[in-house]
Design an enzyme around this catalytic site. Structure first.
Site, PDB file in Angstrom:
ATOM      1  N   LYS A 192       0.868  -1.184   0.000  1.00  0.00           N
ATOM      2  CA  LYS A 192       0.000   0.000   0.000  1.00  0.00           C
ATOM      3  C   LYS A 192       0.898   1.224   0.000  1.00  0.00           C
ATOM      4  O   LYS A 192       1.465   1.606   1.010  1.00  0.00           O
ATOM      5  CB  LYS A 192      -0.926   0.047   1.218  1.00  0.00           C
ATOM      6  CG  LYS A 192      -2.051   1.084   1.050  1.00  0.00           C
ATOM      7  CD  LYS A 192      -2.450   1.765   2.334  1.00  0.00           C
ATOM      8  CE  LYS A 192      -1.565   2.909   2.739  1.00  0.00           C
ATOM      9  NZ  LYS A 192      -1.643   4.091   1.829  1.00  0.00           N
ATOM     10  N   GLU A 270       9.479   1.274  11.371  1.00  0.00           N
ATOM     11  CA  GLU A 270      10.492   2.340  11.270  1.00  0.00           C
ATOM     12  C   GLU A 270       9.743   3.645  11.454  1.00  0.00           C
ATOM     13  O   GLU A 270       9.089   4.145  10.530  1.00  0.00           O
ATOM     14  CB  GLU A 270      11.190   2.289   9.909  1.00  0.00           C
ATOM     15  CG  GLU A 270      12.286   3.312   9.753  1.00  0.00           C
ATOM     16  CD  GLU A 270      12.861   3.333   8.346  1.00  0.00           C
ATOM     17  OE1 GLU A 270      13.961   3.898   8.177  1.00  0.00           O
ATOM     18  OE2 GLU A 270      12.219   2.805   7.425  1.00  0.00           O
ATOM     19  N   CYS A 304      13.497  10.855   7.369  1.00  0.00           N
ATOM     20  CA  CYS A 304      13.440  10.508   8.789  1.00  0.00           C
ATOM     21  C   CYS A 304      14.816  10.544   9.445  1.00  0.00           C
ATOM     22  O   CYS A 304      14.914  10.462  10.667  1.00  0.00           O
ATOM     23  CB  CYS A 304      12.796   9.139   8.978  1.00  0.00           C
ATOM     24  SG  CYS A 304      13.658   7.795   8.163  1.00  0.00           S
ATOM     25  N   GLU A 400       9.391  16.128  15.511  1.00  0.00           N
ATOM     26  CA  GLU A 400      10.021  16.078  14.196  1.00  0.00           C
ATOM     27  C   GLU A 400       9.417  17.139  13.279  1.00  0.00           C
ATOM     28  O   GLU A 400       8.203  17.316  13.223  1.00  0.00           O
ATOM     29  CB  GLU A 400       9.826  14.686  13.589  1.00  0.00           C
ATOM     30  CG  GLU A 400      10.589  14.452  12.311  1.00  0.00           C
ATOM     31  CD  GLU A 400      10.433  13.019  11.810  1.00  0.00           C
ATOM     32  OE1 GLU A 400      11.291  12.570  11.042  1.00  0.00           O
ATOM     33  OE2 GLU A 400       9.448  12.353  12.199  1.00  0.00           O
TER      34      GLU A 400
END
Length: 414
Positions: A192, A270, A304, A400
């Site tokens: 997906k 992750e 990331c 973040e």
């Protein structure tokens, strides 16, 4: 940073020019291209223009993909390691052959500069290259037995169907990294892709088919943001799925883990990032500045592993900030990713730009100084921004950013 030419560039008409077979807009299930009841638009984040309309697959298509993968698993796991290796290598060769078109797809649907997109295609292909060789090396073990009349043999076997849920910032590499390993081990997959970047995933499916990977082994179910929760629930709860692999936000990862818990699926997560970049008084400032530029502004700060907080010891703080600002002036140029001079493309969408603006406003309200940038530009373009006098109570040091915001904290010697 160079802003000149951004307005002119955004007034131009950009068209995605790739070979027809690679621009797929249907889902790929059981070796067939399938339509859905509705479609959703894929937009160029630099211009806001529609690139394509893609099948909005729902729970029914997701279930079909899982069933197809489960059926294919029983034959795919019987392939020899060498046979799987040969097919993965053919897939690698096709990615390499079509690298220019694949890079264009990445640039147009996620906005990154073409040079970075070409690098991602090479990176993507490298996973297939690696796992095509590793497929031949899935060795077992012989373990010394505590009983004289027994031998202990360990055999490694594929777990089954794997649901692969990938992010938009590396729309090709995050798929090949996960799928290459799964297929090498003898697993089958349902992918997906992120709703912002389905075209790269569907192009990979086209090349997988050309490589001869059997029907049902590699399936792709694109879907809109609205349909994603329902599709995700199928992929994480269906008892025929043995494993899920997800790269994305921590919040979403928690939801997926909860859904996977009832059937005790194996999971690889992750999730997010908040990496510090630390510069001591003893550092080579020029090298530190070079490292900061590379770490922060790759893909406009949307990775990331981008550094999120910059802690600089007080003895070199002023010189570091000054040199960093000059480097931003010289090296950064905003524009459409297809322009050869561009180093900074747009953020993925307007929500991403609004998040960066919010963090900047919060920091300024608490005493930070804007030394470079600080403004939102056309659409989802954001000026690369340098903040000084940042403190640990500001939002940009707690969560973040995922954007071109570089906050520098003065670290006092203890």
């Amino acid at each position: 940073m160079v802003l000149l030419g951004l307005s002119a560039a955004m007034s131009r008409s950009y068209s995605l020019d790739v070979s027809a077979p690679l621009l797929r807009t249907q889902g790929y299930v059981d070796g067939r291209w399938v339509s859905a009841a509705s479609v959703f638009p894929v937009l160029d984040p630099a211009t806001g223009q529609e690139i394509a309309r893609v099948a909005d697959c729902g729970p029914a298509e997701a279930k079909q993909a899982v069933d197809a993968a489960y059926k294919a698993f029983h034959s795919w796991k019987q392939y020899t390691a060498k046979e799987r290796s040969v097919l993965l290598r053919k897939w690698f060769d096709l990615l390499t052959l079509h690298k220019d078109d694949l890079a264009k797809l990445i640039t147009f649907e996620c906005g990154k500069p073409l040079r970075e997109s070409l690098g991602e295609v090479t990176y993507s292909a490298s996973f297939l290259d690696w796992f095509s060789e590793e497929a031949r090396r899935v060795y077992g073990d012989i373990v010394p037995s505590p009983a004289k009349d027994r031998k202990i043999l360990l055999l490694k076997q594929p777990v089954g169907v794997a649901s692969i849920i990938t992010p938009w910032n590396f729309p090709s590499a995050m798929i090949t990294r996960k799928v290459g390993a799964a297929l090498a081990a003898g697993c089958t997959v349902v992918v997906k892709p992120a709703e912002d970047t389905p075209l790269s995933a569907l192009a990979l499916a086209e090349l997988a088919e050309q490589a001869g990977i059997p029907a049902g082994v590699f399936n792709v179910v694109p879907c809109s943001r609205e349909t994603t929760p329902a599709v995700g629930q199928v992929l994480c709860t269906d008892p025929l799925v043995a494993k899920i692999s997800f790269t994305g936000s921590t919040a979403t990862g928690k939801v997926l883990l909860k859904m996977a818990a009832d059937t005790v699926k194996k999971a690889s997560m992750e999730l997010g990032g908040h990496a510090p970049f630390i510069v001591f008084d003893s550092a080579d400032i020029d090298k530190a500045v070079g490292g900061a530029m590379a770490s922060k502004f790759r893909n406009s700060g949307q990775t990331c592993v981008c550094s999120n907080r910059f802690l600089v010891q007080s003895g070199i703080y002023e010189r570091f900030v000054e040199k960093l600002g000059r480097a931003m002036d010289v090296e950064l140029r905003l524009g459409h990713g297809s322009e050869p001079e561009t180093t900074q493309g747009p953020l993925i969408n307007t929500r991403a730009a609004e998040k960066v603006v919010h963090q900047i406003s919060d920091a300024v309200s608490l005493g930070a100084k804007v030394l470079r940038g600080g403004k939102r530009l056309h659409g989802s373009f954001m000026e690369p921004t340098l903040l000084a006098d940042v403190t640990a109570d500001m939002l940009c040091t707690k969560e973040e950013t995922f954007g071109p915001l570089l906050p520098v904290i003065r670290s006092v010697r203890s």
